[in-house]
Scaffold this active site. Sequence first.
Site, PDB file in Angstrom:
ATOM      1  N   GLY A  96       0.878  -1.171   0.000  1.00 21.04           N
ATOM      2  CA  GLY A  96       0.000   0.000   0.000  1.00 21.04           C
ATOM      3  C   GLY A  96       0.908   1.210   0.000  1.00 21.04           C
ATOM      4  O   GLY A  96       1.838   1.292  -0.792  1.00 21.04           O
ATOM      5  N   GLU A  97       0.679   2.119   0.936  1.00 24.17           N
ATOM      6  CA  GLU A  97       1.538   3.306   1.038  1.00 24.17           C
ATOM      7  C   GLU A  97       2.091   3.321   2.471  1.00 24.17           C
ATOM      8  O   GLU A  97       1.325   3.446   3.422  1.00 24.17           O
ATOM      9  CB  GLU A  97       0.694   4.538   0.718  1.00 24.17           C
ATOM     10  CG  GLU A  97       1.492   5.791   0.495  1.00 24.17           C
ATOM     11  CD  GLU A  97       2.544   5.639  -0.605  1.00 24.17           C
ATOM     12  OE1 GLU A  97       2.207   5.142  -1.707  1.00 24.17           O
ATOM     13  OE2 GLU A  97       3.713   5.997  -0.358  1.00 24.17           O
ATOM     14  N   GLU A 130       1.010 -12.121  -3.055  1.00 24.40           N
ATOM     15  CA  GLU A 130      -0.465 -12.226  -2.959  1.00 24.40           C
ATOM     16  C   GLU A 130      -1.130 -11.873  -4.298  1.00 24.40           C
ATOM     17  O   GLU A 130      -2.326 -12.078  -4.454  1.00 24.40           O
ATOM     18  CB  GLU A 130      -0.981 -11.327  -1.821  1.00 24.40           C
ATOM     19  CG  GLU A 130      -1.042  -9.828  -2.090  1.00 24.40           C
ATOM     20  CD  GLU A 130       0.316  -9.122  -2.080  1.00 24.40           C
ATOM     21  OE1 GLU A 130       1.362  -9.803  -2.001  1.00 24.40           O
ATOM     22  OE2 GLU A 130       0.323  -7.873  -2.184  1.00 24.40           O
ATOM     23  N   ARG A 171       6.323  -0.219  -7.490  1.00 22.34           N
ATOM     24  CA  ARG A 171       7.002   0.873  -6.766  1.00 22.34           C
ATOM     25  C   ARG A 171       7.725   0.312  -5.524  1.00 22.34           C
ATOM     26  O   ARG A 171       7.558   0.777  -4.402  1.00 22.34           O
ATOM     27  CB  ARG A 171       6.006   1.971  -6.398  1.00 22.34           C
ATOM     28  CG  ARG A 171       5.336   2.556  -7.656  1.00 22.34           C
ATOM     29  CD  ARG A 171       4.313   3.641  -7.325  1.00 22.34           C
ATOM     30  NE  ARG A 171       4.930   4.702  -6.578  1.00 22.34           N
ATOM     31  CZ  ARG A 171       4.481   5.168  -5.410  1.00 22.34           C
ATOM     32  NH1 ARG A 171       3.411   4.666  -4.847  1.00 22.34           N
ATOM     33  NH2 ARG A 171       5.118   6.137  -4.806  1.00 22.34           N
ATOM     34  N   CYS A 227       6.232  -5.224   0.583  1.00 21.74           N
ATOM     35  CA  CYS A 227       6.390  -3.898  -0.024  1.00 21.74           C
ATOM     36  C   CYS A 227       6.245  -2.777   1.018  1.00 21.74           C
ATOM     37  O   CYS A 227       7.138  -2.603   1.826  1.00 21.74           O
ATOM     38  CB  CYS A 227       5.461  -3.754  -1.216  1.00 21.74           C
ATOM     39  SG  CYS A 227       6.050  -2.515  -2.376  1.00 21.74           S
ATOM     40  N   HIS A 260       5.145  -8.841  -4.387  1.00 18.56           N
ATOM     41  CA  HIS A 260       3.758  -9.110  -3.953  1.00 18.56           C
ATOM     42  C   HIS A 260       3.310 -10.531  -4.287  1.00 18.56           C
ATOM     43  O   HIS A 260       2.574 -10.727  -5.260  1.00 18.56           O
ATOM     44  CB  HIS A 260       2.810  -8.144  -4.671  1.00 18.56           C
ATOM     45  CG  HIS A 260       2.932  -6.722  -4.248  1.00 18.56           C
ATOM     46  ND1 HIS A 260       2.202  -6.178  -3.225  1.00 18.56           N
ATOM     47  CD2 HIS A 260       3.715  -5.727  -4.713  1.00 18.56           C
ATOM     48  CE1 HIS A 260       2.522  -4.906  -3.072  1.00 18.56           C
ATOM     49  NE2 HIS A 260       3.438  -4.597  -3.967  1.00 18.56           N
ATOM     50  N   ARG A 297      13.043   3.401  -0.528  1.00 15.62           N
ATOM     51  CA  ARG A 297      11.709   3.461  -1.144  1.00 15.62           C
ATOM     52  C   ARG A 297      11.779   3.782  -2.638  1.00 15.62           C
ATOM     53  O   ARG A 297      12.630   4.562  -3.072  1.00 15.62           O
ATOM     54  CB  ARG A 297      10.857   4.528  -0.463  1.00 15.62           C
ATOM     55  CG  ARG A 297      10.426   4.131   0.935  1.00 15.62           C
ATOM     56  CD  ARG A 297       9.561   5.211   1.564  1.00 15.62           C
ATOM     57  NE  ARG A 297       8.292   5.361   0.861  1.00 15.62           N
ATOM     58  CZ  ARG A 297       7.459   6.375   1.056  1.00 15.62           C
ATOM     59  NH1 ARG A 297       7.767   7.332   1.907  1.00 15.62           N
ATOM     60  NH2 ARG A 297       6.333   6.439   0.389  1.00 15.62           N
TER      61      ARG A 297
HETATM   62  N1  GLN Z   1       6.083   2.817  -2.774  1.00 10.73           N
HETATM   63  C1  GLN Z   1       5.230   2.445  -1.676  1.00 10.73           C
HETATM   64  C2  GLN Z   1       5.777   2.997  -0.356  1.00 10.73           C
HETATM   65  O1  GLN Z   1       6.838   3.512  -0.322  1.00 10.73           O
HETATM   66  C3  GLN Z   1       5.112   0.949  -1.566  1.00 10.73           C
HETATM   67  C4  GLN Z   1       4.383   0.375  -2.761  1.00 10.73           C
HETATM   68  C5  GLN Z   1       3.711  -0.944  -2.500  1.00 10.73           C
HETATM   69  O2  GLN Z   1       3.461  -1.329  -1.370  1.00 10.73           O
HETATM   70  N2  GLN Z   1       3.355  -1.601  -3.563  1.00 10.73           N
HETATM   71  O3  GLN Z   1       5.139   2.923   0.634  1.00 10.73           O
END
Ligand code: GLN
Length: 202
Positions: free
Chosen positions: A51-52, A181, A143, A83, A179, A114
């Site tokens: 996620g973020e 999943e 990402r 991630c 990922h 990141r």
């Molecule tokens: N770029 C996101 C971050 O820095 C992570 C991306 C992801 O979880 N797919 O949080």
Amino acid sequence: MTTPAKPIGVLALQGAFREHRRALERLGAPTIEVRLPEDLERVAGLIMPGGESTTIGKLLIEWKLLEPLRRRALAGMPLWGTCAGAILMAQRITERGREMDQPRLDLLPMTAVRNAFGRQRESFEADLTIAGIEGSFHAVFIRAPFLEPFADSPMEVLTRVGEDAVFVRHKHLMATSFHPELTDDPRIHRFFLNLVARAEGR
Ligand code: GLN
């Protein structure tokens, strides 16, 4: 493989948590969504989804989960971050050469870099050879960070893309940049269930 007696928790504050539940349930493991400190008491292990990481970190504080989660992980609860989840496990986080002061669990002696693959390779797929897993594993990166163990740290690097570590483990704690999943291959989820079984002494 035996399935755990207690459910596996999937942190469900933001990001791709449903996909992790589905993957675990396909392996026959009971799951619950974790949003409250009480939920954490019930689980044998926890997955933190992608996620973020800045958003999930803030929500961990807001939902009063950061400290209890850190304490349980330090006390031996298996934890797997994918991630953004992997970033939250790092002791040090950087982006484009800058130190990030975002909230984190501060568990693994590594730097999470990141968005490390740059703009050209924001999202890509790669076939990886992973220590302890037979054949290759088709991995999806979105990402994604690099996960660089600190010099002399005891962390095990299970696979890399080029020079850069993307799957690391230290005892009952593991982190992947990619990922599992999002593909149908259950092997990394099975790997985590084995860590849980070992932590439960089965
Ligand atoms: N770029 C996101 C971050 O820095 C992570 C991306 C992801 O979880 N797919 O949080």
